[in-house]
Design a protein around this motif. Structure first.
Motif, PDB file in Angstrom:
ATOM      1  N   PHE A 101       0.917  -1.209   0.011  1.00 42.52           N
ATOM      2  CA  PHE A 101       0.087  -0.069   0.070  1.00 42.52           C
ATOM      3  C   PHE A 101       0.926   1.221   0.204  1.00 42.52           C
ATOM      4  N   THR A 102       2.116   1.416   0.777  1.00 38.56           N
ATOM      5  CA  THR A 102       2.728   2.383   0.794  1.00 38.56           C
ATOM      6  C   THR A 102       3.467   2.520  -0.645  1.00 38.56           C
ATOM      7  N   LEU A 103       3.942   1.563  -1.173  1.00 39.52           N
ATOM      8  CA  LEU A 103       4.571   1.673  -2.493  1.00 39.52           C
ATOM      9  C   LEU A 103       3.650   2.198  -3.581  1.00 39.52           C
ATOM     10  N   VAL A 104       2.209   1.560  -3.555  1.00 41.22           N
ATOM     11  CA  VAL A 104       1.380   2.063  -4.547  1.00 41.22           C
ATOM     12  C   VAL A 104       1.024   3.670  -4.179  1.00 41.22           C
ATOM     13  N   THR A 105       0.945   4.027  -2.898  1.00 41.57           N
ATOM     14  CA  THR A 105       0.505   5.247  -2.516  1.00 41.57           C
ATOM     15  C   THR A 105       1.640   6.315  -3.058  1.00 41.57           C
ATOM     16  N   ALA A 106       2.765   6.103  -2.975  1.00 41.82           N
ATOM     17  CA  ALA A 106       4.118   6.804  -3.531  1.00 41.82           C
ATOM     18  C   ALA A 106       4.010   7.039  -4.863  1.00 41.82           C
ATOM     19  N   VAL A 107       3.854   6.043  -5.523  1.00 42.10           N
ATOM     20  CA  VAL A 107       3.750   5.906  -7.162  1.00 42.10           C
ATOM     21  C   VAL A 107       2.499   6.817  -7.556  1.00 42.10           C
ATOM     22  N   GLN A 108       1.379   6.741  -6.913  1.00 40.04           N
ATOM     23  CA  GLN A 108       0.286   7.630  -7.021  1.00 40.04           C
ATOM     24  C   GLN A 108       0.613   8.930  -7.040  1.00 40.04           C
ATOM     25  N   GLU A 109       1.413   9.281  -5.967  1.00 35.20           N
ATOM     26  CA  GLU A 109       1.619  10.923  -5.767  1.00 35.20           C
ATOM     27  C   GLU A 109       2.566  11.258  -6.955  1.00 35.20           C
ATOM     28  N   LYS A 110       3.483  10.083  -7.316  1.00 36.59           N
ATOM     29  CA  LYS A 110       4.660  10.521  -8.411  1.00 36.59           C
ATOM     30  C   LYS A 110       3.771  10.687  -9.684  1.00 36.59           C
ATOM     31  N   LEU A 111       2.697  10.092  -9.825  1.00 36.50           N
ATOM     32  CA  LEU A 111       2.004  10.211 -11.214  1.00 36.50           C
ATOM     33  C   LEU A 111       1.432  11.633 -11.347  1.00 36.50           C
ATOM     34  N   ASN A 112       1.010  12.080 -10.246  1.00 40.82           N
ATOM     35  CA  ASN A 112       0.212  13.201 -10.170  1.00 40.82           C
ATOM     36  C   ASN A 112       1.486  14.409 -10.455  1.00 40.82           C
ATOM     37  N   GLU A 113       2.656  14.075  -9.739  1.00 42.21           N
ATOM     38  CA  GLU A 113       3.839  15.126 -10.174  1.00 42.21           C
ATOM     39  C   GLU A 113       3.999  15.185 -11.427  1.00 42.21           C
ATOM     40  N   ILE A 114       3.976  13.953 -12.041  1.00 42.10           N
ATOM     41  CA  ILE A 114       4.391  13.839 -13.435  1.00 42.10           C
ATOM     42  C   ILE A 114       3.396  14.738 -14.424  1.00 42.10           C
ATOM     43  N   VAL A 115       2.176  14.694 -14.020  1.00 42.95           N
ATOM     44  CA  VAL A 115       0.969  15.308 -14.950  1.00 42.95           C
ATOM     45  C   VAL A 115       1.439  16.990 -14.797  1.00 42.95           C
ATOM     46  N   ASP A 116       1.713  17.386 -13.607  1.00 45.74           N
ATOM     47  CA  ASP A 116       2.167  18.747 -13.256  1.00 45.74           C
ATOM     48  C   ASP A 116       3.599  19.068 -14.239  1.00 45.74           C
ATOM     49  N   GLN A 117       4.428  18.103 -14.204  1.00 49.58           N
ATOM     50  CA  GLN A 117       5.737  18.477 -15.182  1.00 49.58           C
ATOM     51  C   GLN A 117       5.411  18.485 -16.546  1.00 49.58           C
ATOM     52  N   ILE A 118       4.348  17.827 -16.925  1.00 50.56           N
ATOM     53  CA  ILE A 118       4.220  17.747 -18.293  1.00 50.56           C
ATOM     54  C   ILE A 118       3.671  19.192 -18.670  1.00 50.56           C
ATOM     55  N   LYS A 119       2.877  19.528 -17.746  1.00 50.17           N
ATOM     56  CA  LYS A 119       2.406  21.071 -18.127  1.00 50.17           C
ATOM     57  C   LYS A 119       3.721  21.984 -18.400  1.00 50.17           C
ATOM     58  N   ASN A 120       4.224  21.750 -17.083  1.00 50.20           N
ATOM     59  CA  ASN A 120       5.495  22.719 -17.092  1.00 50.20           C
ATOM     60  C   ASN A 120       6.468  22.616 -18.106  1.00 50.20           C
ATOM     61  N   ARG A 121       6.569  21.127 -18.765  1.00 50.59           N
ATOM     62  CA  ARG A 121       7.370  21.054 -19.757  1.00 50.59           C
ATOM     63  C   ARG A 121       6.863  21.745 -21.166  1.00 50.59           C
ATOM     64  N   ARG A 122       5.662  21.645 -21.375  1.00 49.44           N
ATOM     65  CA  ARG A 122       4.977  22.203 -22.639  1.00 49.44           C
ATOM     66  C   ARG A 122       5.019  23.735 -22.440  1.00 49.44           C
ATOM     67  N   GLU A 123       4.884  24.545 -21.103  1.00 44.17           N
ATOM     68  CA  GLU A 123       5.082  25.712 -21.087  1.00 44.17           C
ATOM     69  C   GLU A 123       6.520  26.062 -21.204  1.00 44.17           C
ATOM     70  N   GLU A 124       7.581  25.511 -20.867  1.00 42.54           N
ATOM     71  CA  GLU A 124       8.769  25.736 -21.015  1.00 42.54           C
ATOM     72  C   GLU A 124       9.020  25.594 -22.432  1.00 42.54           C
ATOM     73  N   GLU A 125       8.867  24.507 -23.310  1.00 50.38           N
ATOM     74  CA  GLU A 125       8.847  24.304 -24.766  1.00 50.38           C
ATOM     75  C   GLU A 125       8.451  25.635 -25.527  1.00 50.38           C
TER      76      GLU A 125
END
Length: 240
Positions: A101-125
């Motif tokens: 459960f701890t591993l899955v929760t950590a990865v879930q939070e990471k996926l949400n961060e990645i979505v935000d990073q995708i937005k930031n990468r697009r804005e930077e591009e």
């Protein structure tokens, strides 16, 4: 003595109740299963998703489980590496305790961060492309800044081009001079020129037209008596 089998069965039951729509058992001995996680919607409702595969080892949880990314959507290679590194870190920190459960929760939070990073990468591009367009426009309207090195290079090339141009012009002039005949050479090569004027007068005969108005008012001319060519007698005889 730890009953690893009991701990593993209890965790499986808990995971199945927590993730009823995304938990899938692949095998029972050894216990192997997958859990699918999807990020929260990002820009334009875009999401990223991954399915983790876990396999219990005999002495789990005293030893970490085996894990891998079973499948994924919209993740870049760098994101996959980041998730695997996160799983390794969490497994080491939680060794000795049930940890799925701890591993899955950590990865879930990471996926949400990645979505935000995708937005930031697009804005930077987008900003990068806008900056490149601005730089290209500056070069178009202002040209390339002149340095000593660039000027000397341009000057050397310019002198070479001008020298070549002068050489071509001189060659053309020389060729033109060779083909052009002087007046003497014209008479030497074309003997008809010797008698052309005489022939013209003979052909005209008495039909040569004279503009008499050019000789009117001769009396009004002021002639200089000191002129050695002045001949009053000649003038008188003309009047007769």
């Amino acid at each position: 003595m730890t009953d690893y089998g009991e701990e593993q069965r209890n965790e499986l039951e808990a995971l199945e109740s927590i993730y009823p729509d995304s938990f899938t058992v692949l095998s029972e001995n050894p216990a192997s299963f997958t859990i699918t996680m999807t990020s929260d919607p990002g820009e334009d409702d875009e999401t990223v998703q991954t399915t983790l595969k876990f396999t219990y080892v005999e002495k789990y949880p005293d030893e970490p489980p085996l894990y891998e990314i079973f499948s994924q959507e919209n993740l870049e290679d760098s994101d996959v590496k980041s998730i695997l590194a996160l799983l390794e870190q969490q497994a080491e920190e939680n060794q000795g305790m049930v940890m799925i459960f701890t591993l899955v929760t950590a990865v879930q939070e990471k996926l949400n961060e990645i979505v935000d990073q995708i937005k930031n990468r697009r804005e930077e591009e987008k900003r990068r492309k806008e900056k490149e367009a601005e730089e290209a426009e500056k070069v178009q309207f202002h040209g390339t800044p002149v340095t000593i090195e660039s000027f000397l290079s341009w000057k050397a090339n310019f002198e070479i081009e001008m020298s070549e141009l002068r050489r071509k012009r001189q060659k053309e002039e020389d060729m033109s001079g060779k083909n052009k005949l002087t007046g003497k050479k014209l008479f030497e090569t074309d003997h008809n020129l010797d008698t052309s004027d005489i022939k013209f007068l003979e052909e005209a005969g008495n039909n040569v037209e004279v503009d008499e108005s050019l000789f009117q008012d001769m009396d009004d001319l002021e002639l200089d008596e000191d002129d050695p060519d002045f001949d009053p007698v000649g003038l008188g005889s003309d009047e007769d």
